[in-house]
Design a protein around this motif. Structure first.
Motif, short mmCIF file in Angstrom:
data_model
loop_
_atom_site.label_atom_id
_atom_site.label_comp_id
_atom_site.label_asym_id
_atom_site.label_seq_id
_atom_site.Cartn_x
_atom_site.Cartn_y
_atom_site.Cartn_z
N GLY A 9 -5.05 -0.09 2.77
CA GLY A 9 -5.07 1.19 2.06
C GLY A 9 -5.93 2.21 2.78
O GLY A 9 -5.55 3.37 2.95
N ALA A 10 -7.10 1.78 3.26
CA ALA A 10 -7.97 2.69 4.00
C ALA A 10 -7.32 3.13 5.30
O ALA A 10 -7.39 4.30 5.69
CB ALA A 10 -9.32 2.00 4.27
N GLN A 11 -6.70 2.17 5.99
CA GLN A 11 -6.05 2.51 7.26
C GLN A 11 -4.92 3.52 7.04
O GLN A 11 -4.80 4.52 7.76
CB GLN A 11 -5.50 1.23 7.91
N ARG A 12 -4.09 3.27 6.02
CA ARG A 12 -2.94 4.16 5.81
C ARG A 12 -3.38 5.56 5.36
O ARG A 12 -2.85 6.55 5.85
CB ARG A 12 -1.99 3.55 4.78
N GLN A 13 -4.33 5.63 4.44
CA GLN A 13 -4.74 6.96 3.98
C GLN A 13 -5.40 7.75 5.11
O GLN A 13 -5.17 8.97 5.24
CB GLN A 13 -5.70 6.85 2.79
N THR A 14 -6.20 7.09 5.93
CA THR A 14 -6.81 7.75 7.08
C THR A 14 -5.73 8.29 8.01
O THR A 14 -5.79 9.44 8.48
CB THR A 14 -7.74 6.79 7.83
N LYS A 15 -4.75 7.46 8.28
CA LYS A 15 -3.64 7.87 9.15
C LYS A 15 -2.89 9.05 8.56
O LYS A 15 -2.59 10.04 9.26
CB LYS A 15 -2.69 6.69 9.34
N PRO B 3 -6.10 16.37 -0.49
CA PRO B 3 -7.21 16.05 -1.40
C PRO B 3 -6.99 14.76 -2.19
O PRO B 3 -7.95 13.98 -2.38
CB PRO B 3 -7.26 17.28 -2.33
N TYR B 4 -5.78 14.50 -2.62
CA TYR B 4 -5.54 13.24 -3.34
C TYR B 4 -5.61 12.04 -2.40
O TYR B 4 -6.07 10.96 -2.80
CB TYR B 4 -4.19 13.27 -4.05
N LEU B 5 -5.19 12.22 -1.16
CA LEU B 5 -5.35 11.15 -0.18
C LEU B 5 -6.82 10.79 -0.01
O LEU B 5 -7.18 9.62 0.13
CB LEU B 5 -4.74 11.55 1.16
N VAL C 145 0.83 -1.20 0.00
CA VAL C 145 0.00 0.00 0.00
C VAL C 145 0.87 1.25 0.00
O VAL C 145 0.62 2.21 -0.74
CB VAL C 145 -0.95 -0.01 1.22
N SER C 146 1.90 1.27 0.83
CA SER C 146 2.81 2.42 0.87
C SER C 146 3.36 2.73 -0.52
O SER C 146 3.48 3.90 -0.91
CB SER C 146 3.97 2.16 1.83
N LEU C 147 3.70 1.69 -1.24
CA LEU C 147 4.31 1.84 -2.55
C LEU C 147 3.30 2.24 -3.62
O LEU C 147 3.57 3.12 -4.45
CB LEU C 147 4.98 0.52 -2.94
N LEU C 148 2.14 1.60 -3.62
CA LEU C 148 1.22 1.71 -4.75
C LEU C 148 0.06 2.68 -4.53
O LEU C 148 -0.56 3.11 -5.49
CB LEU C 148 0.67 0.32 -5.09
N HIS C 149 -0.23 3.03 -3.27
CA HIS C 149 -1.22 4.07 -2.96
C HIS C 149 -0.45 5.29 -2.46
O HIS C 149 -0.58 5.70 -1.31
CB HIS C 149 -2.20 3.62 -1.88
#
Length: 340
Positions: free
Chosen positions: A272-278, A300-302, A230-234
């Motif tokens: 992905g949801a957890q990381r973007q929220t964080k 905004p992109y997050l 997720v870190s790499l691709l999102h």
């Protein structure tokens, strides 16, 4: 003695000339980096010991190098003052190479192959640093995962002028706690946590997995394999095309046939949801607490990334909570007072 004088003394003690210290970079922490020019040049980490610790970086770097991967090798250190001198891997980050037109598929394939190699080894609960102390790698447990997503309610919502009740916050936490187990597909791995294009380098003269230089892994934990993908691709720094993202997931799963691909894809989406929220919470905090406003322009992109993964049925409770408490039109707007 001033911090600058301590740094000069440390560099001189390593046999280098303090006159050759040049500012290199700062990051989202309290660390600063310098290049000590020469033949060869070295990188100096300045990690004030009241705020940072060089021991995790040294321990994880040693482990990665022992696996045949490429992390900066330590040259000299001072635990008490928080200085670390290491090899200089150059300037060819994936970010810079992509900006110059490098083939995305080639770079991302190399990064995926490194994760395959890393995840093939059981994570080390304890690492003994050469000529140094032991370091115990913490777990990426429910408490840590939950504390991270709560940065959204602690920093982002108040900044947006959104006040919610303790009951609503309790609902938010309960939704997340109900889905964390679904993130754990396959054996636990060493999670580097900031595995993205700014922290990956292409190293001349090295081949295979060793050609990828690894940076910024001192916050590594033992946890779900999906997280670093997720870190790499999102990534909010470089927008990965959907075709590349799908191809890289396929590449990873092809190399790990023992994994249930459907369950792993679900874990990847939840992570992905957890990381973007964080990260939305972290970037807000960097601006409001640490006076680092540059990151908020990525929010905004997050939200684009987060809204995309919230379509996953397992995340229905999180989506409902977000829609009830954070207006959708607000998510794409600059944070109030951020002037972006």
């Amino acid at each position: 003695m001033s911090r600058a004088d301590k740094m000069a003394r440390f560099v001189a003690g390593a046999g280098l000339d303090p006159a050759n210290i040049r500012p290199l970079a700062a990051d989202a922490s309290f660390r600063q980096y310098f290049r000590v020019t020469g033949q060869p040049s070295h990188v100096l980490m300045d990690a004030p010991p009241d705020k940072e610790d060089i021991i995790p970086f040294m321990a994880i770097a040693q482990h990665l190098n022992n696996l045949g991967l490429s992390a900066p090798r330590s040259i000299a250190h001072n635990f008490e003052d928080g200085f670390l001198l290491s090899e200089d891997m150059g300037d060819d980050t994936f970010t810079r190479l992509l900006d110059k037109g490098a083939a995305e598929a080639d770079l991302y394939s190399a990064a995926i192959d490194v994760l395959v190699r890393l995840h093939a080894e059981p994570p080390p609960p304890t690492i003994t640093i050469n000529n140094g102390p032991d370091f115990s790698v913490p777990p990426y447990d429910d408490a840590t995962l939950l504390g991270e997503v709560c940065l959204l309610t602690e920093w982002y919502l108040p900044t947006c002028g959104i006040n919610i009740s303790d009951d609503r916050i309790a609902e938010f936490k309960a939704h997340w706690l109900s889905i964390f187990d679904a993130c754990r597909v396959g054996p636990k791995v060493l999670v580097l946590r900031d595995y993205h294009v700014d922290n990956l380098m292409m190293l001349a003269g090295r081949t295979g997995n060793a050609q990828v230089g690894l940076l910024d892994f001192q916050d590594a934990l033992i946890g779900p394999a999906a997280y670093d993908l997720v870190s790499l691709l999102h990534d909010c720094r470089h927008h990965v095309p959907p075709k590349i993202e799908a191809a890289m997931l396929d590449r990873y799963l092809a190399a790990r046939p023992e994994l249930d691909s459907t369950a792993f894809q679900r874990a990847y989406t939840i992570m992905g949801a957890q990381r973007q929220t964080k990260i939305i919470g972290i970037f807000t905090r960097l601006w409001k607490r640490d006076n680092k406003p540059a990151y908020v322009r990525m929010i905004p992109y997050l939200w684009d990334l987060l809204d995309r993964v919230l379509a996953e049925p397992a995340l229905a409770g999180i989506k409902t909570w977000m829609d009830a408490n954070i207006p959708r039109d607000m998510r794409r707007k600059p944070l109030p007072g951020s002037d972006i």
